[in-house]
Motif scaffolding. Sequence first.
Motif, PDB file in Angstrom:
ATOM      1  N   VAL A 132       0.847  -1.206   0.000  1.00 12.29           N
ATOM      2  CA  VAL A 132       0.000   0.000   0.000  1.00 12.29           C
ATOM      3  C   VAL A 132       0.873   1.244   0.000  1.00 12.29           C
ATOM      4  O   VAL A 132       0.648   2.182  -0.781  1.00 12.29           O
ATOM      5  N   ALA A 133       1.887   1.287   0.861  1.00 10.90           N
ATOM      6  CA  ALA A 133       2.774   2.452   0.939  1.00 10.90           C
ATOM      7  C   ALA A 133       3.499   2.676  -0.389  1.00 10.90           C
ATOM      8  O   ALA A 133       3.607   3.817  -0.864  1.00 10.90           O
ATOM      9  N   ALA A 134       3.974   1.615  -1.003  1.00  8.97           N
ATOM     10  CA  ALA A 134       4.671   1.739  -2.286  1.00  8.97           C
ATOM     11  C   ALA A 134       3.747   2.316  -3.353  1.00  8.97           C
ATOM     12  O   ALA A 134       4.137   3.215  -4.113  1.00  8.97           O
ATOM     13  N   ARG A 135       2.493   1.829  -3.408  1.00 11.99           N
ATOM     14  CA  ARG A 135       1.513   2.360  -4.378  1.00 11.99           C
ATOM     15  C   ARG A 135       1.199   3.824  -4.092  1.00 11.99           C
ATOM     16  O   ARG A 135       1.069   4.637  -5.014  1.00 11.99           O
ATOM     17  N   PHE A 136       1.057   4.165  -2.804  1.00  8.42           N
ATOM     18  CA  PHE A 136       0.709   5.523  -2.393  1.00  8.42           C
ATOM     19  C   PHE A 136       1.765   6.525  -2.859  1.00  8.42           C
ATOM     20  O   PHE A 136       1.454   7.509  -3.531  1.00  8.42           O
ATOM     21  N   PHE A 137       3.026   6.271  -2.541  1.00 14.24           N
ATOM     22  CA  PHE A 137       4.082   7.219  -2.908  1.00 14.24           C
ATOM     23  C   PHE A 137       4.338   7.220  -4.411  1.00 14.24           C
ATOM     24  O   PHE A 137       4.646   8.271  -4.984  1.00 14.24           O
ATOM     25  N   ALA A 138       4.172   6.084  -5.070  1.00 16.47           N
ATOM     26  CA  ALA A 138       4.310   6.038  -6.528  1.00 16.47           C
ATOM     27  C   ALA A 138       3.216   6.873  -7.196  1.00 16.47           C
ATOM     28  O   ALA A 138       3.474   7.575  -8.179  1.00 16.47           O
ATOM     29  N   ALA A 139       1.998   6.825  -6.659  1.00 15.34           N
ATOM     30  CA  ALA A 139       0.895   7.624  -7.222  1.00 15.34           C
ATOM     31  C   ALA A 139       1.165   9.115  -7.048  1.00 15.34           C
ATOM     32  O   ALA A 139       0.869   9.922  -7.950  1.00 15.34           O
ATOM     33  N   ILE A 140       1.744   9.504  -5.911  1.00 12.60           N
ATOM     34  CA  ILE A 140       2.086  10.917  -5.718  1.00 12.60           C
ATOM     35  C   ILE A 140       3.147  11.335  -6.727  1.00 12.60           C
ATOM     36  O   ILE A 140       3.001  12.366  -7.406  1.00 12.60           O
ATOM     37  N   GLU A 141       4.204  10.554  -6.861  1.00 11.59           N
ATOM     38  CA  GLU A 141       5.247  10.883  -7.836  1.00 11.59           C
ATOM     39  C   GLU A 141       4.691  10.967  -9.253  1.00 11.59           C
ATOM     40  O   GLU A 141       5.121  11.803 -10.040  1.00 11.59           O
ATOM     41  N   ALA A 142       3.740  10.102  -9.575  1.00 12.17           N
ATOM     42  CA  ALA A 142       3.143  10.087 -10.920  1.00 12.17           C
ATOM     43  C   ALA A 142       2.127  11.206 -11.114  1.00 12.17           C
ATOM     44  O   ALA A 142       1.664  11.434 -12.231  1.00 12.17           O
ATOM     45  N   GLY A 143       1.739  11.883 -10.029  1.00 12.15           N
ATOM     46  CA  GLY A 143       0.731  12.944 -10.132  1.00 12.15           C
ATOM     47  C   GLY A 143      -0.667  12.410 -10.348  1.00 12.15           C
ATOM     48  O   GLY A 143      -1.528  13.113 -10.877  1.00 12.15           O
ATOM     49  N   ASP A 144      -0.930  11.195  -9.919  1.00 13.55           N
ATOM     50  CA  ASP A 144      -2.222  10.535 -10.148  1.00 13.55           C
ATOM     51  C   ASP A 144      -3.143  10.727  -8.937  1.00 13.55           C
ATOM     52  O   ASP A 144      -3.207   9.881  -8.046  1.00 13.55           O
ATOM     53  N   VAL A 145      -3.845  11.853  -8.920  1.00  9.57           N
ATOM     54  CA  VAL A 145      -4.703  12.200  -7.790  1.00  9.57           C
ATOM     55  C   VAL A 145      -5.829  11.189  -7.607  1.00  9.57           C
ATOM     56  O   VAL A 145      -6.197  10.862  -6.477  1.00  9.57           O
ATOM     57  N   ASP A 146      -6.370  10.650  -8.687  1.00 13.31           N
ATOM     58  CA  ASP A 146      -7.427   9.647  -8.556  1.00 13.31           C
ATOM     59  C   ASP A 146      -6.916   8.382  -7.872  1.00 13.31           C
ATOM     60  O   ASP A 146      -7.607   7.799  -7.028  1.00 13.31           O
ATOM     61  N   ALA A 147      -5.700   7.975  -8.211  1.00 15.00           N
ATOM     62  CA  ALA A 147      -5.121   6.797  -7.556  1.00 15.00           C
ATOM     63  C   ALA A 147      -4.871   7.079  -6.076  1.00 15.00           C
ATOM     64  O   ALA A 147      -5.135   6.223  -5.232  1.00 15.00           O
ATOM     65  N   ILE A 148      -4.377   8.273  -5.769  1.00  9.59           N
ATOM     66  CA  ILE A 148      -4.143   8.639  -4.368  1.00  9.59           C
ATOM     67  C   ILE A 148      -5.458   8.584  -3.600  1.00  9.59           C
ATOM     68  O   ILE A 148      -5.534   8.006  -2.515  1.00  9.59           O
ATOM     69  N   ARG A 149      -6.503   9.173  -4.167  1.00  8.95           N
ATOM     70  CA  ARG A 149      -7.831   9.167  -3.533  1.00  8.95           C
ATOM     71  C   ARG A 149      -8.290   7.743  -3.267  1.00  8.95           C
ATOM     72  O   ARG A 149      -8.857   7.435  -2.220  1.00  8.95           O
ATOM     73  N   GLY A 150      -8.038   6.842  -4.217  1.00  6.68           N
ATOM     74  CA  GLY A 150      -8.459   5.459  -4.067  1.00  6.68           C
ATOM     75  C   GLY A 150      -7.674   4.687  -3.013  1.00  6.68           C
ATOM     76  O   GLY A 150      -8.161   3.698  -2.472  1.00  6.68           O
ATOM     77  N   ILE A 151      -6.474   5.141  -2.711  1.00  9.09           N
ATOM     78  CA  ILE A 151      -5.660   4.483  -1.691  1.00  9.09           C
ATOM     79  C   ILE A 151      -6.051   4.965  -0.295  1.00  9.09           C
ATOM     80  O   ILE A 151      -6.001   4.201   0.665  1.00  9.09           O
ATOM     81  N   TYR A 152      -6.461   6.224  -0.200  1.00  8.72           N
ATOM     82  CA  TYR A 152      -6.937   6.741   1.087  1.00  8.72           C
ATOM     83  C   TYR A 152      -8.274   6.092   1.452  1.00  8.72           C
ATOM     84  O   TYR A 152      -9.146   5.913   0.592  1.00  8.72           O
ATOM     85  N   ALA A 153      -8.472   5.776   2.721  1.00 10.31           N
ATOM     86  CA  ALA A 153      -9.805   5.424   3.215  1.00 10.31           C
ATOM     87  C   ALA A 153     -10.643   6.707   3.157  1.00 10.31           C
ATOM     88  O   ALA A 153     -10.099   7.805   3.303  1.00 10.31           O
ATOM     89  N   PRO A 154     -11.955   6.611   2.926  1.00  6.76           N
ATOM     90  CA  PRO A 154     -12.779   7.822   2.808  1.00  6.76           C
ATOM     91  C   PRO A 154     -12.696   8.750   4.025  1.00  6.76           C
ATOM     92  O   PRO A 154     -12.796   9.964   3.888  1.00  6.76           O
ATOM     93  N   ASP A 155     -12.488   8.180   5.214  1.00  5.61           N
ATOM     94  CA  ASP A 155     -12.451   9.000   6.430  1.00  5.61           C
ATOM     95  C   ASP A 155     -11.027   9.234   6.935  1.00  5.61           C
ATOM     96  O   ASP A 155     -10.814   9.627   8.081  1.00  5.61           O
TER      97      ASP A 155
END
Length: 133
Positions: free
Chosen positions: A11-34
Amino acid sequence: MADSAAEVEAVAARFFAAIEAGDVDAIRGIYAPDAVVWHNNDEIEQPVEQNLVVLRWVIDHVEGWRYEEVRRSAFEGGFVQQHVGKGVAPSGQPFSMPACIVGRVRDGRVTRIDEYLDSAAVAALTVRPARPD
């Protein structure tokens, strides 16, 4: 049962990779809604959507944003990552920000981030480029 260290690492690897890639939708999907994100420099807890505004600003204004000198330890239910965020600030100057991120993960999603940032580096992001005379 908490997520295993291996699941958290993924999860952490996907999270930081999504930030580096600028993929806000992927970041949103990794975060829990709350999920909440807390910063040491302002001591404010942000909800997901507010944090995504900040991340979008970094993605849009810091050229070549990347993580270097990454050291991450995952454990059951969370992780700690130390890194240096680098890029080119809006002023046109090279930018470097040491940080430590403590994350909590449940059911494959980030539920909390505690972000410890160098406040001087954060301030450097808001410096405007000098205008030619």
